[in-house]
Scaffold this active site. Structure first.
Site, PDB file in Angstrom:
ATOM      1  N   TYR A 273     -13.289  30.168  -4.781  1.00  0.00           N
ATOM      2  CA  TYR A 273     -13.599  31.567  -4.474  1.00  0.00           C
ATOM      3  C   TYR A 273     -12.894  32.000  -3.195  1.00  0.00           C
ATOM      4  CZ  TYR A 273     -16.351  35.712  -3.275  1.00  0.00           C
ATOM      5  OH  TYR A 273     -16.741  36.985  -2.931  1.00  0.00           O
ATOM      6  N   SER A 274     -13.019  31.205  -2.134  1.00  0.00           N
ATOM      7  CA  SER A 274     -12.414  31.571  -0.855  1.00  0.00           C
ATOM      8  C   SER A 274     -10.898  31.704  -0.971  1.00  0.00           C
ATOM      9  CB  SER A 274     -12.763  30.521   0.210  1.00  0.00           C
ATOM     10  OG  SER A 274     -14.157  30.412   0.365  1.00  0.00           O
TER      11      SER A 274
END
Length: 258
Positions: free
Chosen positions: A166-167
């Site tokens: 996600y990051s």
């Protein structure tokens, strides 16, 4: 000289919002609709989109419609954009809000989890931006708002957020925004991104239920985002007020990215 109403006027414009049936997407749809903007919302869950569209139309007297679309599927994307253009005649604003996450330590994350996050957060955004962008290039005008994340601005400790896919994807969303702004500025298309901090959504419910007090404690403003916190930034980027702004990443996070 433009006055306040003119600067933020999006009346009769058309906004297409991915993942607009709930959460942050619905909140942005609400502020646009309250400003007289017509709304198209799409996601894989048609019922949520139709309910959101129905509520917005009844509440604000605008045209609104929900569409089923898997943004990872190019044919789905092409057909959805075709339908929106057929129903509304134009797309002035695109909000790339659909997103996915997967919480796991790096050494334990399955490949299919990594691929799912990348396919939604990056490939899906690319596909629908490309398709809507062709229309905006033809019109020589458009506003594109990508939803990134403060997770793409700084590395969080695993105790706060352990979701490297996600990051990483959100950091890529930020660069995609800058690169596209450079490429499409010649067509009078503005491309900007909002990087939200922690907001209460389905995606963050688990983290906030376990670590919410600690997250608030370390936030400079001492809180997380509420249902209205993202609306001003979205309206700014969608409206003439941001006519000289492109390629920017605006953190809406209470200062947590400082």
């Amino acid at each position: 000289m433009a006055n306040q109403k003119e600067l933020f006027n999006i009346k009769s414009k058309v906004a297409l919002i991915t993942g607009g049936g709930r959460g942050l997407g619905r909140q942005m749809a609400e502020i646009f609709a309250s400003s007289g903007c017509h709304i198209a919302v799409c996601s894989r869950k048609l019922e949520q989109c139709e309910e959101t569209a129905r509520t917005l139309a009844e509440t604000f007297g605008i045209q609104a419609k929900g569409y089923a679309c898997n943004i990872q599927n190019e044919n789905d994307v092409k057909e959805t954009v075709r339908q929106v253009l057929s129903d509304f005649g134009q797309i002035n604003i695109l909000v790339n809000n659909s997103g996915a996450t997967w919480g796991a330590a790096v050494e334990e994350m399955p490949l299919n989890a990594w691929e799912k996050v990348m396919n939604v957060n990056l490939t899906g955004m690319f596909l629908i931006t490309k398709e809507v962008g062709r229309h905006m290039i033809e019109r020589q005008s458009g506003k594109i708002i990508n939803i990134g994340s403060v997770a793409g601005l700084k590395a969080e400790p695993p105790q706060v957020l352990n979701a490297i896919g996600y990051s990483t994807s959100k950091a890529a969303v930020h660069h995609f925004t800058k690169d596209l702004a450079r490429k499409w500025g010649q067509y009078n298309i503005h491309v900007n991104a909002i990087a939200p901090g922690f907001f209460p959504t389905k995606m963050t419910n688990h983290v906030l239920s376990e670590k919410g007090d600690e997250i608030r404690k370390h936030n400079p403003l001492g809180r997380i985002g509420d249902d209205d916190a993202l609306k001003g930034a979205a309206l700014f980027f969608a409206s003439p007020a941001s006519a000289f702004v492109t390629g920017q990443i605006l953190a809406v996070d209470g200062g947590s990215s400082l």
